[in-house]
Design an enzyme around this catalytic site. Structure first.
Site, short mmCIF file in Angstrom:
data_model
loop_
_atom_site.label_atom_id
_atom_site.label_comp_id
_atom_site.label_asym_id
_atom_site.label_seq_id
_atom_site.Cartn_x
_atom_site.Cartn_y
_atom_site.Cartn_z
N ARG A 27 5.59 -44.99 -5.23
CA ARG A 27 5.27 -45.73 -3.99
C ARG A 27 3.77 -45.96 -3.84
NH1 ARG A 27 9.61 -45.23 0.55
NH2 ARG A 27 11.42 -45.17 -0.80
N ARG A 31 2.71 -47.80 2.73
CA ARG A 31 2.16 -47.73 4.08
C ARG A 31 0.88 -46.92 4.23
NH1 ARG A 31 7.85 -46.03 6.55
NH2 ARG A 31 7.95 -45.22 4.42
N ARG A 40 2.05 -56.63 5.07
CA ARG A 40 3.41 -56.55 5.62
C ARG A 40 3.48 -57.25 6.98
NH1 ARG A 40 6.90 -51.44 7.62
NH2 ARG A 40 5.24 -51.49 9.13
N ASP A 77 12.63 -52.87 -3.72
CA ASP A 77 13.33 -51.69 -3.22
C ASP A 77 14.64 -51.53 -3.96
OD1 ASP A 77 13.02 -49.69 -0.84
OD2 ASP A 77 15.15 -50.18 -0.93
N TYR A 154 23.91 -45.08 -0.06
CA TYR A 154 23.50 -45.92 1.08
C TYR A 154 24.58 -46.91 1.48
CZ TYR A 154 18.76 -44.05 0.62
OH TYR A 154 17.68 -43.21 0.60
O1 1CP Z 1 6.54 -47.35 -5.94
C1 1CP Z 1 6.23 -48.48 -5.52
O2 1CP Z 1 5.10 -48.79 -5.12
C2 1CP Z 1 7.31 -49.57 -5.61
C3 1CP Z 1 8.05 -49.80 -4.45
C4 1CP Z 1 9.27 -48.97 -4.03
C5 1CP Z 1 10.18 -48.18 -4.75
C6 1CP Z 1 10.13 -47.78 -6.20
C7 1CP Z 1 9.71 -49.01 -2.69
C8 1CP Z 1 9.01 -49.72 -1.60
N1 1CP Z 1 10.90 -48.35 -2.61
C9 1CP Z 1 11.22 -47.81 -3.84
C10 1CP Z 1 12.40 -47.03 -4.22
C11 1CP Z 1 13.30 -46.51 -3.17
N2 1CP Z 1 13.71 -47.10 -1.99
C12 1CP Z 1 13.98 -45.27 -3.28
C13 1CP Z 1 13.91 -44.36 -4.47
C14 1CP Z 1 12.66 -43.57 -4.51
C15 1CP Z 1 12.48 -42.56 -3.39
O3 1CP Z 1 13.34 -41.67 -3.25
O4 1CP Z 1 11.47 -42.65 -2.71
C16 1CP Z 1 14.77 -45.11 -2.11
C17 1CP Z 1 15.66 -43.93 -1.77
C18 1CP Z 1 14.60 -46.27 -1.31
C19 1CP Z 1 15.27 -46.57 -0.02
C20 1CP Z 1 14.26 -46.78 1.03
N3 1CP Z 1 13.54 -47.93 1.18
C21 1CP Z 1 13.78 -45.84 1.96
C22 1CP Z 1 14.25 -44.41 2.12
C23 1CP Z 1 15.34 -44.33 3.13
C24 1CP Z 1 15.78 -42.89 3.39
O5 1CP Z 1 16.92 -42.55 3.03
O6 1CP Z 1 14.99 -42.15 3.96
C25 1CP Z 1 12.78 -46.48 2.72
C26 1CP Z 1 11.98 -45.93 3.85
C27 1CP Z 1 12.64 -47.78 2.18
C28 1CP Z 1 11.63 -48.81 2.59
C29 1CP Z 1 10.48 -48.94 1.67
N4 1CP Z 1 10.59 -49.22 0.32
C30 1CP Z 1 9.34 -49.34 -0.22
C31 1CP Z 1 8.38 -49.13 0.83
C32 1CP Z 1 6.88 -49.21 0.67
C33 1CP Z 1 9.10 -48.88 2.00
C34 1CP Z 1 8.53 -48.65 3.38
C35 1CP Z 1 8.76 -49.90 4.14
C36 1CP Z 1 7.73 -50.22 5.17
O7 1CP Z 1 6.76 -50.92 4.86
O8 1CP Z 1 7.93 -49.81 6.32
#
Ligand code: 1CP
Length: 343
Positions: A27, A31, A40, A77, A154
């Site tokens: 990530r 944020r 964003r 994502d 999910y």
């Molecule tokens: O790493 C990077 O910079 C690439 C971007 C990336 C990746 C690899 C994002 C952006 N998401 C992911 C993978 C992802 N998404 C996973 C697997 C990795 C992990 O466990 O962290 C999972 C479970 C998700 C699902 C997801 N998307 C969540 C988690 C939900 C939960 O169960 O708590 C969330 C919060 C998101 C949104 C998201 N995805 C990525 C970002 C930067 C964000 C935050 C969104 C925002 O700007 O508010």
């Protein structure tokens, strides 16, 4: 393929000698960066950001402009795949991801079909092409997808879980054939999706299996690893990383699955990870993301411990043990990257 100026990440993944210790951060575009929050806001929402290739490319490059990282990762994502399958993803404020249509019964599951990545997920392919154009061979680009198990968690929950994804874990006992059907479809969808990413120019792919650690060891083999193995096999010669959070002793099975590297979270001691995986794969990890909130002296100590344990290991990639947290001070990330390269 064009020759990369810095291919240390790919060399480590292939367990070849490196010029310096490679590091990237899960990530890394996110944020904790003010410029990410600005882009964003310009996009209007997280999903609009993912679906606008110019902006997704911009945020992919943001951490590379600040830090001397050794790899880029496509900004997207794991939940774009179920979105492409018609579940309609959205992000409710402070609630995380949700689907307009979750899978509520057998009929919902039986009517699912495999999306065409060049149609429903074309925006990801366009983003990859733009990023590669901008990177100009500076660094390798990582593509990714969720593991079928984690994505199904999910889809059956309707979004994030307040508990431990009880819907899918119950189905694993109550109706394993139906769960298997869902996982097979997701496996096919992921194979097409990752191959399209490879065609569009990513240099390596990573499978995020965030919730595989919820399974018993037998179920882990049957419902998560088995499908990830099919996917890594279908990626051909492109290097692959499997990251199961809380994998524990399942690391042994992952190391035998044919992937190039394993991601390790911070609860697993790295010397134990080395023993369990027996030099069969590259290892990626595993600083606790919370360590970035510690004073520099503590952080320095933790980084040094990891580097000491992995010294002379053929195929080590420094990373966090899970994604970086939103309030992390960016200065600490700069300190981390420079310390890893300087040690
Ligand atoms: O790493 C990077 O910079 C690439 C971007 C990336 C990746 C690899 C994002 C952006 N998401 C992911 C993978 C992802 N998404 C996973 C697997 C990795 C992990 O466990 O962290 C999972 C479970 C998700 C699902 C997801 N998307 C969540 C988690 C939900 C939960 O169960 O708590 C969330 C919060 C998101 C949104 C998201 N995805 C990525 C970002 C930067 C964000 C935050 C969104 C925002 O700007 O508010």
């Amino acid at each position: 393929m064009t020759r990369l100026k810095n291919d240390n990440f790919l060399r480590a993944l292939k367990r070849q000698p490196v010029d310096r210790q490679p590091i990237w951060i899960m990530r890394q575009a996110g944020r904790y960066l003010p410029e990410y929050r600005e882009t964003r806001a310009k996009a209007g929402s997280f999903l609009a950001l993912c679906k606008t290739p110019e902006l997704a490319c911009e945020v992919t490059l943001q951490p590379l402009a600040r830090f001397d990282l050794d790899a880029a990762i496509v900004f997207s994502d794991i939940l774009t795949v179920p979105d492409a399958m018609g579940l309609e993803l959205y992000f409710a404020e402070n609630e995380g991801p949700r689907f307009m249509r979750s899978l509520k019964n057998e009929a919902d599951i039986r009517q699912l079909s495999v999306p065409d990545p060049e149609v429903e997920l074309r925006y990801v392919m366009d983003t990859i092409r733009l990023i590669q154009h901008e990177l100009k061979g500076r660094l390798p680009l990582i593509g990714f997808a969720g593991s079928p198990w984690t994505v199904a968690c999910y889809m059956l929950e309707g979004g994030s879980s307040k508990k431990q994804f009880d819907n899918i874990r119950r189905m694993a006992y109550e109706n394993p054939p139906l769960l298997t059907h869902l996982l097979e479809i997701l496996t096919q969808a992921t194979i097409h999706y990752l191959n399209a990413q490879i065609q569009s120019g990513v240099d390596a792919v990573m499978l995020f299996d965030t919730w595989g650690g919820l399974l018993s060891p037998t179920q882990y083999e049957a419902f998560s690893l088995r499908y990830m193995q099919k996917i890594t096999e279908a990626c051909g010669t492109t290097p692959t990383i499997i990251f199961t959070k809380n994998a524990g002793l399942n690391l042994a099975g992952i190391a035998e699955s044919g992937c190039s590297g394993v991601g390790v979270d911070w609860t697993m001691p790295l010397d134990l990870a080395k023993t369990i995986t027996q030099g069969k794969v590259a290892i990626q990890g595993n600083l606790d993301p919370l360590a970035l909130f510690a004073p520099e002296i503590t952080l320095h100590h933790d980084i040094e411990q990891i580097l000491k344990t992995m010294k002379n290991y053929p195929g080590f990639i420094f990373n966090l043990g899970h994604g970086i947290l939103p309030n992390t001070p960016p200065e600490k990330v700069a300190y981390l990257v420079d310390t890893v390269h300087g040690c």
